[in-house]
Design an enzyme around this catalytic site. Structure first.
Site, short mmCIF file in Angstrom:
data_model
loop_
_atom_site.label_atom_id
_atom_site.label_comp_id
_atom_site.label_asym_id
_atom_site.label_seq_id
_atom_site.Cartn_x
_atom_site.Cartn_y
_atom_site.Cartn_z
CD GLU A 280 -17.00 13.03 -13.04
OE1 GLU A 280 -18.15 13.59 -12.93
OE2 GLU A 280 -16.44 11.97 -12.42
CB CYS A 315 -21.16 13.04 -10.52
SG CYS A 315 -20.20 11.82 -11.29
P1 NAI Z 1 -16.07 18.91 -2.63
O1 NAI Z 1 -16.06 19.58 -4.12
O2 NAI Z 1 -15.86 20.03 -1.56
O3 NAI Z 1 -14.72 18.09 -2.42
C1 NAI Z 1 -14.11 17.14 -3.55
C2 NAI Z 1 -12.56 17.27 -3.23
O4 NAI Z 1 -12.12 18.49 -3.46
C3 NAI Z 1 -12.27 16.91 -1.79
O5 NAI Z 1 -10.97 16.04 -2.10
C4 NAI Z 1 -12.06 18.11 -0.96
O6 NAI Z 1 -10.82 17.89 -0.14
C5 NAI Z 1 -11.48 19.05 -2.31
N1 NAI Z 1 -11.59 20.59 -2.15
C6 NAI Z 1 -12.72 20.90 -1.28
N2 NAI Z 1 -12.40 22.19 -1.31
C7 NAI Z 1 -11.44 22.66 -2.06
C8 NAI Z 1 -10.58 23.63 -2.24
N3 NAI Z 1 -11.02 25.22 -1.99
N4 NAI Z 1 -9.68 23.48 -3.51
C9 NAI Z 1 -9.20 22.38 -3.55
N5 NAI Z 1 -9.69 21.28 -3.32
C10 NAI Z 1 -10.98 21.30 -2.54
O7 NAI Z 1 -17.25 18.30 -2.20
P2 NAI Z 1 -18.00 17.95 -0.99
O8 NAI Z 1 -17.90 18.94 -0.02
O9 NAI Z 1 -17.25 16.55 -0.30
O10 NAI Z 1 -19.48 17.39 -1.25
C11 NAI Z 1 -20.31 18.50 -1.58
C12 NAI Z 1 -21.22 18.30 -2.64
O11 NAI Z 1 -20.48 18.29 -3.71
C13 NAI Z 1 -22.10 16.97 -2.80
O12 NAI Z 1 -23.19 17.06 -2.03
C14 NAI Z 1 -22.26 16.56 -4.10
O13 NAI Z 1 -23.21 17.52 -4.58
C15 NAI Z 1 -21.03 17.32 -4.85
N6 NAI Z 1 -20.00 16.21 -5.23
C16 NAI Z 1 -19.99 15.80 -6.33
C17 NAI Z 1 -18.98 14.76 -6.60
C18 NAI Z 1 -18.97 14.34 -8.08
O14 NAI Z 1 -18.71 13.25 -8.43
N7 NAI Z 1 -19.06 14.98 -8.99
C19 NAI Z 1 -18.23 14.17 -5.78
C20 NAI Z 1 -18.31 14.80 -4.44
C21 NAI Z 1 -19.14 15.56 -3.92
#
Ligand code: NAI
Ligand code: MG
Length: 508
Positions: A280, A315
């Site tokens: 998602e 999102c």
């Molecule tokens: P992210 O995608 O890096 O983090 C989300 C989750 O993924 C966290 O639990 C994080 O620890 C984990 N994660 C990060 N790198 C990973 C990896 N290499 N392998 C496995 N798990 C990993 O998102 P972040 O850096 O917090 O936010 C960056 C941008 O992502 C935001 O500005 C937004 O645009 C988007 N985002 C979208 C979301 C949604 O609900 N679709 C939620 C959060 C962020």
């Protein structure tokens, strides 16, 4: 560099109950035991309203993920384990109880969520926490209704033979779940509800920015009576703990919510053992207002809330606002006025309508987009600044005169920033709405029911809201077309993604 406008931020002390929870270092949950990380490392969690440290949390890495996966695997592989011999009715009651316990602890969970994430506590009380409880209650009802089919088969190469053939839905196995920080408790519920309903075992990795309510939920899940080892929770960084979980050879499925960028890494990591993947991901959702909208005032309020709810950290935020030309000026004036009237403050203050962004990283990202838009020649009607010099506050922002190729129009900002543009007709606006790598959600505002349906049918989005926005329900599937993801959360559709179909054929 984006300017800073002043903001007075009152200091609000958390309740003694929440203070108590934060006082001791929070640990990882493996096989029913709360334990330190194997490395002994911890990380700090901050209050985004002032940047103060509020807790230390165990920092799990690949070794802790190994232990947690082994614990989940042991339960899943033991046919005599209580989790596997439990009747569907008993399992449903356990899951129902989780929902009840969430409601019993509503105030505490809302306060913890607000302190950790920055969102207004009043919002967490009416939205995040009750929706989380409702998800478990909804999923509890499904446990006794996960059925296969009996299938009449013909088998042309076995003339005259008789068979009794049927399908069964079985749990997929050990599931890894990685969740983000924008709705920390609710995302844990969306993930854990279906995993438990379908009889899987799980390792959950909360976001490092906001691990606290997932850890509290772990205690609640224990209190409800879910057997040890079924739900394991490993806090830690994405690049270490998250990556190890996504790549783990003994994990049968990984479910991820977060950025599209990391979603693609998850797909690569999952390829080692071809585990199942659901995603998602991000969005850049169009919110389309036709000039025949029924009630302009309500439409303007809806458009404002579509982007400003949860500080735009959704999102599915309605971040591209398209308004039919004749009413464009009125609508953007109204949305700008709504933006200016929003009361900013710490989540714990009773009158706060918008809290801080979740982290300094997000503050830099969002203000970076504000600068990029203005440097590219777009016009900022209101906002466009950081607020105050402590915490991670930004002003709700309305931008016009942006061209369709600017980064502020194409990329997910994940903050309270809306880009507004006029349009002339349906053909144009359908094409522009669909001109995105994302396809998560869309909004349509019109009084013409046939136009609403015609437009909805042509939008490439997993959810279309008509004359409303941000309406979620445990029964309504949610997920993305295109690069907004794979699969759906919630509704009975999610159950298919946590089960395997087994076809059984008996020769008579
Ligand atoms: P992210 O995608 O890096 O983090 C989300 C989750 O993924 C966290 O639990 C994080 O620890 C984990 N994660 C990060 N790198 C990973 C990896 N290499 N392998 C496995 N798990 C990993 O998102 P972040 O850096 O917090 O936010 C960056 C941008 O992502 C935001 O500005 C937004 O645009 C988007 N985002 C979208 C979301 C949604 O609900 N679709 C939620 C959060 C962020
Ligand atoms: Mg990241």
């Amino acid at each position: 560099m984006v300017a800073t406008a002043p903001l007075d931020i009152p200091v609000i002390e958390p309740s003694s109950r929440v203070k108590g929870f934060l006082q001791s270092q929070r640990q990882i949950l493996i096989n029913g035991k709360w334990q330190d990380s194997s490395s002994g490392k911890t990380f700090a969690v901050y209050n985004p309203a002032n940047g103060d440290e509020i807790a230390q949390v165990a920092e799990g890495d690949a070794e802790d993920i190994n232990q947690a996966v082994a614990a989940a695997r042991k339960v899943f592989d033991d046919p005599n384990h209580a989790w596997n011999t439990m009747t569907p009715s008993e399992r449903g009651k356990l899951i129902w109880k989780i929902g009840d316990l969430i409601l019993e602890n509503l105030d505490e969970l809302a306060e913890l969520e607000s302190l950790d994430n920055g969102k207004p506590m009043g919002v967490a009380k009416v939205a995040d926490v009750p929706l989380s409880a409702d998800l478990f209650h909804y999923m509890a009802g499904w446990v006794t209704k996960i059925e296969g089919n009996t299938i009449p088969i013909s088998v042309p190469y076995a003339p005259g033979a008789k068979f009794h053939a049927f399908t069964m839905r079985e749990p997929v196995g050990v599931v890894g779940q990685i969740i983000p920080w924008n709705f920390p408790l609710l995302m844990a519920a969306w993930k854990l509800g279906p995993v438990l309903a379908t009889g899987n075992c799980v390792v959950l990795k909360p976001a490092e920015q906001t691990p606290l309510t997932a850890l509290r939920l772990g205690e609640i899940i224990q209190e409800a009576g879910v057997p040890d080892g079924v739900v394991n929770i490993v806090t830690g960084m994405g690049e270490t703990a998250g990556a190890a979980l996504a790549a783990h050879d003994d994990v049968d499925k990984v479910a991820f919510t977060g950025s599209t960028e990391v979603g693609k890494m998850i797909v690569n990591a999952a390829s080692g053992n071809l585990k199942k993947v659901t995603l998602e991901l991000g969005g850049k959702s169009p919110n389309i207002i036709f000039k025949d909208t029924d009630d302009l005032e309500a439409t303007i309020a809806g458009a404002a809330s579509a982007i400003f709810f949860n500080h735009g950290q959704c999102c599915c935020a309605g971040s591209r606002l398209y308004v039919e030309k004749d009413i464009f000026d009125d609508v953007i004036a109204g949305v700008s006025a709504a933006a200016e009237s929003i009361k900013l403050g710490p989540g714990l203050a009773a009158d706060t309508e918008m809290g801080p962004l979740v982290s300094d990283e997000q503050l830099n990202r969002v203000t970076g987009y504000m600068s990029a838009g203005q440097e590219a020649g777009a016009t900022c009607l209101t906002g466009g600044t950081r607020r105050g010099d402590q915490g991670y506050f930004v002003s709700p922002t309305v931008i016009k005169n942006a061209s369709d190729d600017m980064s502020i129009v194409r990329e997910e900002i994940f903050g309270p920033v809306v880009v507004a543009d006029p349009f002339d007709d349906i053909e144009e606006i359908v094409a522009r709405s669909n001109d995105s790598t994302y396809g998560l959600a869309a909004g349509i505002w019109t009084n013409d029911i046939s136009k609403a349906h015609r437009t909805a049918a042509r939008l490439r989005a997993g959810t279309v809201w008509i004359n409303c926005y941000n309406i979620f329900d445990a029964a309504l599937p949610f997920g993305g077309y295109k690069q907004s993801g794979w699969g759906r959360e919630m509704g009975h559709e999610v159950l298919d993604l946590y089960t395997e179909t087994k076809a059984v054929c008996l020769g008579l």
